[in-house]
Write an enzyme that holds these catalytic residues in place. Structure first.
Site, PDB file in Angstrom:
ATOM      1  N   GLY A 108       7.313  -3.278   9.444  1.00  0.00           N
ATOM      2  CA  GLY A 108       8.738  -3.558   9.284  1.00  0.00           C
ATOM      3  C   GLY A 108       9.592  -2.301   9.382  1.00  0.00           C
ATOM      4  O   GLY A 108      10.677  -2.307   9.942  1.00  0.00           O
ATOM      5  N   TYR A 131       0.567   5.329  14.000  1.00  0.00           N
ATOM      6  CA  TYR A 131       1.952   5.632  14.384  1.00  0.00           C
ATOM      7  C   TYR A 131       2.034   7.004  15.045  1.00  0.00           C
ATOM      8  O   TYR A 131       1.393   7.954  14.588  1.00  0.00           O
ATOM      9  CB  TYR A 131       2.853   5.689  13.142  1.00  0.00           C
ATOM     10  CG  TYR A 131       2.756   4.497  12.234  1.00  0.00           C
ATOM     11  CD1 TYR A 131       3.293   3.268  12.603  1.00  0.00           C
ATOM     12  CD2 TYR A 131       2.140   4.606  10.990  1.00  0.00           C
ATOM     13  CE1 TYR A 131       3.223   2.175  11.748  1.00  0.00           C
ATOM     14  CE2 TYR A 131       2.058   3.516  10.132  1.00  0.00           C
ATOM     15  CZ  TYR A 131       2.601   2.312  10.516  1.00  0.00           C
ATOM     16  OH  TYR A 131       2.522   1.244   9.671  1.00  0.00           O
ATOM     17  N   LYS A 139      -1.808  -1.925  14.000  1.00  0.00           N
ATOM     18  CA  LYS A 139      -0.434  -2.067  13.494  1.00  0.00           C
ATOM     19  C   LYS A 139       0.328  -0.813  13.875  1.00  0.00           C
ATOM     20  O   LYS A 139      -0.102   0.305  13.552  1.00  0.00           O
ATOM     21  CB  LYS A 139      -0.429  -2.232  11.981  1.00  0.00           C
ATOM     22  CG  LYS A 139       0.992  -2.252  11.414  1.00  0.00           C
ATOM     23  CD  LYS A 139       1.016  -2.776  10.014  1.00  0.00           C
ATOM     24  CE  LYS A 139       0.703  -1.734   8.981  1.00  0.00           C
ATOM     25  NZ  LYS A 139       1.806  -0.817   8.696  1.00  0.00           N
ATOM     26  N   ASP A 147       0.826  -1.220   0.000  1.00  0.00           N
ATOM     27  CA  ASP A 147       0.000   0.000   0.000  1.00  0.00           C
ATOM     28  C   ASP A 147       0.857   1.266   0.000  1.00  0.00           C
ATOM     29  O   ASP A 147       0.409   2.335   0.388  1.00  0.00           O
ATOM     30  CB  ASP A 147      -0.916   0.005   1.241  1.00  0.00           C
ATOM     31  CG  ASP A 147      -0.125   0.067   2.532  1.00  0.00           C
ATOM     32  OD1 ASP A 147       1.073  -0.260   2.517  1.00  0.00           O
ATOM     33  OD2 ASP A 147      -0.706   0.439   3.569  1.00  0.00           O
ATOM     34  N   HIS A 148       2.116   1.141  -0.437  1.00  0.00           N
ATOM     35  CA  HIS A 148       3.057   2.244  -0.262  1.00  0.00           C
ATOM     36  C   HIS A 148       3.105   3.243  -1.425  1.00  0.00           C
ATOM     37  O   HIS A 148       3.660   4.331  -1.258  1.00  0.00           O
ATOM     38  CB  HIS A 148       4.471   1.711  -0.065  1.00  0.00           C
ATOM     39  CG  HIS A 148       4.631   0.689   1.004  1.00  0.00           C
ATOM     40  ND1 HIS A 148       3.971  -0.518   0.998  1.00  0.00           N
ATOM     41  CD2 HIS A 148       5.406   0.681   2.117  1.00  0.00           C
ATOM     42  CE1 HIS A 148       4.322  -1.212   2.066  1.00  0.00           C
ATOM     43  NE2 HIS A 148       5.187  -0.517   2.754  1.00  0.00           N
TER      44      HIS A 148
HETATM   45  O1  LIG Z   1       2.229  -2.241   6.745  1.00  0.00           O
HETATM   46  C1  LIG Z   1       3.093  -1.582   6.289  1.00  0.00           C
HETATM   47  C2  LIG Z   1       2.753  -0.504   5.385  1.00  0.00           C
HETATM   48  O2  LIG Z   1       1.400  -0.538   5.250  1.00  0.00           O
HETATM   49  C3  LIG Z   1       4.439  -1.887   6.678  1.00  0.00           C
HETATM   50  O3  LIG Z   1       5.262  -1.625   5.662  1.00  0.00           O
HETATM   51  P1  LIG Z   1       6.806  -1.553   5.922  1.00  0.00           P
HETATM   52  O4  LIG Z   1       7.262  -2.907   6.415  1.00  0.00           O
HETATM   53  O5  LIG Z   1       7.310  -1.231   4.568  1.00  0.00           O
HETATM   54  O6  LIG Z   1       7.040  -0.503   6.962  1.00  0.00           O
HETATM   55  N1  LIG Z   2       0.869   1.754   5.691  1.00  0.00           N
HETATM   56  C1  LIG Z   2       2.060   2.259   5.214  1.00  0.00           C
HETATM   57  C2  LIG Z   2       1.737   3.276   4.237  1.00  0.00           C
HETATM   58  C3  LIG Z   2       2.662   3.279   3.216  1.00  0.00           C
HETATM   59  O1  LIG Z   2       3.841   3.293   3.361  1.00  0.00           O
HETATM   60  C4  LIG Z   2       2.826   2.713   6.393  1.00  0.00           C
HETATM   61  O2  LIG Z   2       2.325   2.418   7.431  1.00  0.00           O
HETATM   62  O3  LIG Z   2       3.884   3.262   6.318  1.00  0.00           O
END
Ligand SMILES: O=C(CO)COP(=O)(O)O
Ligand SMILES: N[C@@H](CC=O)C(=O)O
Length: 272
Positions: A203, A145, A178, A27-28
């Site tokens: 991650g 976050y 998350k 989803d990035h």
């Molecule tokens: O869930 C994630 C992004 O939606 C985690 O992605 P990363 O491991 O790239 O931080």
């Molecule tokens: N869900 C991702 C969004 C794209 O990078 C994140 O948490 O960083």
């Protein structure tokens, strides 16, 4: 109101019946740019599916255009918001639960960046999504976050702020929170304890050695989290399918970090 729909979908997400979870996200692109791995999305998706994670998270358009051939193989989480490279502290809602239902989703997910001026709008959006998800029996995942403009960067991984972020999700009815890893299992156990929702970690930046991510997976489960949701370092790895199987052996198979690294070497060798 019947909650059976949510239970059915949660059971698909946690299908290994051990209550643990290994999610992979793609989803990035809108949030961070069309990075390596996402520029060859059809190929990347095929490799990720072959690794048999517990779920794959993507936006609605990607699901519609690229996921049909994998439909029903790996549970789908439809991401309903995104931040952007131009405003990384604001997740904007871009999808809804009804659309996710039409796509056959097993969960919806929403981002929420807290501890800054943009928090109130995102919390309101998350609260609304929680209401909609509940009315459709749809599990809700939130990527929460502490990265807002009211805290210094060195607070982003501090237990106090991560705990606040995770708890906020639980207070709003999120099923799987998350968030960021605090860096050690002792402090992360406090985050999990304070969060009456299931917890997974992201991650984070790619580029670290595999041992770092494997140790994180091992430690967060040890701390009481249900698992991980990894993105960049997995889909940018040369052999994502084998990598997912190795991480899965930690999450679901209780392998040590060394055993998982050995398994990865074995799986990669088999393909030569
Ligand atoms: O869930 C994630 C992004 O939606 C985690 O992605 P990363 O491991 O790239 O931080
Ligand atoms: N869900 C991702 C969004 C794209 O990078 C994140 O948490 O960083």
């Amino acid at each position: 109101m019947s909650f059976l729909g949510k239970e059915v979908r949660m059971n698909r997400l946690l299908s290994k019946r051990d209550g643990r979870y290994l999610g992979i996200t793609v989803d990035h692109a809108m949030a961070r740019g069309v990075m390596r791995g996402l520029d060859t999305i059809e190929d990347t998706l095929a490799k990720l599916v072959a690794g048999e994670p517990d779920a794959l998270t993507m936006h609605k358009g990607l699901a519609e255009k690229c996921y049909a051939k994998h439909a029903g193989k790996i549970p789908l989480v439809v991401k309903c918001s995104t931040f952007s490279p131009y405003q990384p502290d604001l997740d904007t809602v871009v999808g809804d639960v009804e659309e996710a239902v039409r796509l056959g989703a097993d969960a919806v997910s929403v981002g929420c960046i807290v501890c800054g001026d943009t928090q109130p709008a995102q919390v309101a959006a998350l609260g609304k999504m929680a209401k909609d998800a509940a009315s459709f029996g749809m599990p809700l995942v939130a990527h929460i976050y502490p990265r807002g403009n009211q805290i210094a960067k060195d607070c982003y991984y501090k237990a106090e702020y991560v705990m606040y972020a995770a708890r906020l999700g639980a207070e709003l009815g999120v099923d799987i929170v998350k968030t960021s890893y605090t860096g050690d299992p002792e402090s992360f156990a406090k985050v999990v304890q304070a969060c009456p929702a299931k917890v997974v970690v992201a991650g984070g930046s790619p580029g670290k050695d595999l041992e770092h991510y494997f140790q994180m997976a091992y430690d967060v489960v040890d701390a009481g989290a249900i698992g991980v949701t990894f993105g960049r370092f997995v889909f940018q790895y040369g052999d994502p399918a084998s990598l997912i199987k190795a991480i899965s052996s930690i999450i679901h198979g209780k392998n040590s970090v060394k055993e998982a690294l050995d398994l990865l070497a074995y799986l990669e060798n088999e393909k030569k």
